[in-house]
Design an enzyme around this catalytic site. Structure first.
Site, PDB file in Angstrom:
ATOM      1  N   LYS B  80     -20.234  -3.678  11.922  1.00 53.14           N
ATOM      2  CA  LYS B  80     -20.062  -3.559  13.373  1.00 53.14           C
ATOM      3  C   LYS B  80     -18.576  -3.510  13.685  1.00 53.14           C
ATOM      4  CE  LYS B  80     -21.533  -6.062  17.541  1.00 53.14           C
ATOM      5  NZ  LYS B  80     -22.289  -7.259  17.982  1.00 53.14           N
ATOM      6  N   SER B 155     -25.965  -5.971  20.885  1.00 53.67           N
ATOM      7  CA  SER B 155     -24.825  -5.120  20.868  1.00 53.67           C
ATOM      8  C   SER B 155     -24.523  -4.489  19.505  1.00 53.67           C
ATOM      9  CB  SER B 155     -23.589  -5.898  21.338  1.00 53.67           C
ATOM     10  OG  SER B 155     -23.361  -6.996  20.497  1.00 53.67           O
ATOM     11  N   SER B 179     -27.609 -10.389  19.702  1.00 47.82           N
ATOM     12  CA  SER B 179     -27.144  -9.039  19.377  1.00 47.82           C
ATOM     13  C   SER B 179     -27.324  -8.550  17.954  1.00 47.82           C
ATOM     14  CB  SER B 179     -25.669  -8.912  19.758  1.00 47.82           C
ATOM     15  OG  SER B 179     -25.544  -8.994  21.157  1.00 47.82           O
TER      16      SER B 179
END
Lengths: 62, 464
Positions: B80, B155, B179
């Site tokens: 990420k 996310s 997330s």
């Protein structure tokens, strides 16, 4: 500008947010409303011995 | 002919170790797969093919000379884009950090490099891990691999999409209010938020210091445990890192659930929220499957979800606003609308609100752990709905708070999102398995037992 909007603008500027556009000010108004709603769920009758979850522990540094 | 995109970590590890497949060919095949399909899904914010091939060649040379390092050696992965890799930008998918070059590796990056894993790239995320799906950022949002017109969750959206699409068998995300588990749920993969402090947050852009977790995202339960094995452990440079030895998280995978007690938290998805009927059915079917295998199902009630979710939000926003205050003062227009809108309430929270939320957090953590005491794990919903159409902002905003993940960031409990099938629309369904502090072993054990009795984690999207 209506009084409540003027007060919101003053409150936001006191928080240091002095560069907001009108659209961002409108977002700030929504943000304030969201914050007001959130804090209503925070208990205000906690016992004084109820310590926060992040209480510092000096022993962790040993 | 090897379908490289279909390999799990466990399968790839076995074949790489036995020199049946080449890490270089594996990496090249995945790069080709990405090149053929990612333009539709935007899983990557930044691909790193040169680094990947260099690492793959090194892995191949090491393995040929007999120096196999472990199951991630020669295996591709993604991070990420809030997780630092030395010499590569960490942008948080934001104009604010578009040129932010990382100067050191994050702890988890160091572990992956030492294991000989192969970095394919930095993955799309919601802006600063909070603002998404957003269309007003320097890079487009990731789209669901099962149907690109739908939201992949966030996310850690790019990580979820990439694993589901077969771009990589392993990715890391982060989880502050759900997330890792949200994209895992929306993308039909396995995502673990381990106990708070189990995985170091060093070198990861913070959203909320006391709620942030780094977590593995994989297609199978075994893979997830393998990846957690690699990244877990005490880090003296992370103040939140737990001084608790990490076990072998694969140790109990095949023990089954006979005799285990499972506490189902129905109130979260039947009373506090009314989940989509297909979500509910998926959970109830899962409970029946586990009961058929000898688990005892008990209903437990930790109290209203809003009590947990609201304290999570007060703490998150207070800490996030402290992190973002200067940027919001100086360059508010450089944020996307959603990130700015979601962080701004922190400006209106007072110190007493934060302190009292933290006091209530300690109370709720004890309450939840007491509730879990008579059972071995809990099961509840993850999302209340399948994915929303990604360009329907109102629908996605309505669904945003309809979840049962945030409570376990507040309590710090280990919590795993597990696929439970597919909705009539073809989009994935999921549930959540929650454990006692530091008992990821039992969470994985239950997840694996369910996985063995179903075939959800072997399903693959048609990428078109």
């Amino acid at each position: 500008m209506p009084d409540d909007q003027a007060e919101l603008k003053r409150e936001i500027e006191r928080a240091g947010l002095t560069h907001l556009t009108d659209q961002q000010l409108a977002q700030a108004a929504k943000a304030k409303a969201a914050a007001v709603q959130l804090v209503q769920r925070i208990p205000r009758d906690l016992h004084m011995y109820d310590e926060p979850a992040h209480t510092f522990r000096a022993s962790e540094e040993v | 002919m090897t379908d490289y995109a279909d390999l799990t970590i466990a399968e790839a590890a076995d074949r790489i170790r036995n020199k049946e497949i080449s890490p270089v060919e594996y990496t090249q095949a995945l790069i080709g797969h990405i090149d053929a399909h990612d333009a539709k899904f935007n899983a990557f914010l930044r691909q790193t093919p040169d680094i990947a091939l260099q690492e793959a060649k090194q892995a191949e040379a090491d393995i040929q000379s007999g120096a196999w390092r472990g199951p991630l050696h020669g295996v591709p992965y993604g991070l990420k884009d809030i997780i630092d890799v030395d010499g590569i930008p960490t942008t948080a998918h934001s104009a604010i950090l578009a040129d932010n070059l990382a100067r050191t590796d994050a702890f988890v990056t160091t572990r992956l490099k030492a294991a000989g894993a192969v970095l394919l790239g930095k993955m799309a995320t919601h802006e600063f891990a909070i603002g998404g799906p957003s269309f007003d950022l320097p890079w487009p949002p990731a789209r669901n691999a099962w149907n690109r017109d739908y939201f992949p969750g966030g996310s850690s959206s790019g990580s979820g999409v990439a694993v589901a699409a077969g771009f990589m068998p392993a990715a890391l995300g982060t989880d502050t209010g759900g997330s890792v588990r949200n994209p895992a749920s929306m993308c039909g993969i396995v995502g673990m938020k381990a106990t708070y402090g189990r995985v170091s947050r060093r070198g990861v852009l913070p959203l909320s210091y006391s709620l942030d977790h780094v977590g593995p995202m994989t297609r199978t339960v075994t893979d997830n445990a393998i990846l957690l094995n690699l990244i877990a452990g005490h880090d003296p440079e992370d103040p939140g890192s737990a001084r608790v030895a990490a076990p072998d998280f694969t140790a109990d995978l095949d023990k089954g659930v006979n005799g285990l007690k499972i506490g189902v938290i129905r109130r979260f998805y039947r009373q506090d929220f009314e989940a989509d009927p297909e979500i509910t059915q998926g959970i109830e079917d899962a409970l029946r499957i586990l009961a058929d295998q000898g688990a005892e199902i008990h209903e437990i009630d930790p109290g209203p979800i809003a009590d947990y979710a609201s304290m999570n939000r007060v703490i998150l926003l207070s800490e996030a606003y402290a992190i973002h205050e200067q940027w919001l003062r100086e360059r508010p227009g450089d944020y996307g609308d959603l990130a700015r809108e979601r962080i701004m309430p922190g400006a209106f929270l007072r110190a007493v609100d934060y302190v009292n939320a933290m006091r209530q957090r300690a109370i709720l953590r004890r309450k939840f752990n007491d509730c879990l005491e008579p059972v071995d794990v809990a099961i509840t919903a993850s999302s209340m709905d399948p994915a929303c159409p990604i360009e329907d902002a109102e629908h996605c905003e309505r669904n945003y708070g309809r979840q049962a993940r945030a409570p376990f960031n507040l309590t710090g409990s280990p919590a795993l999102a597990m696929p439970t099938g597919f909705a009539s629309t073809g989009l994935p369904l999921s549930m959540q398995i929650i454990g006692k502090p530091f008992d990821e072993l039992t969470v994985y054990r239950v997840a694996r037992a369910y996985e063995r009795a179903t075939d959800w984690t072997s399903q693959r999207p048609d990428l078109g």
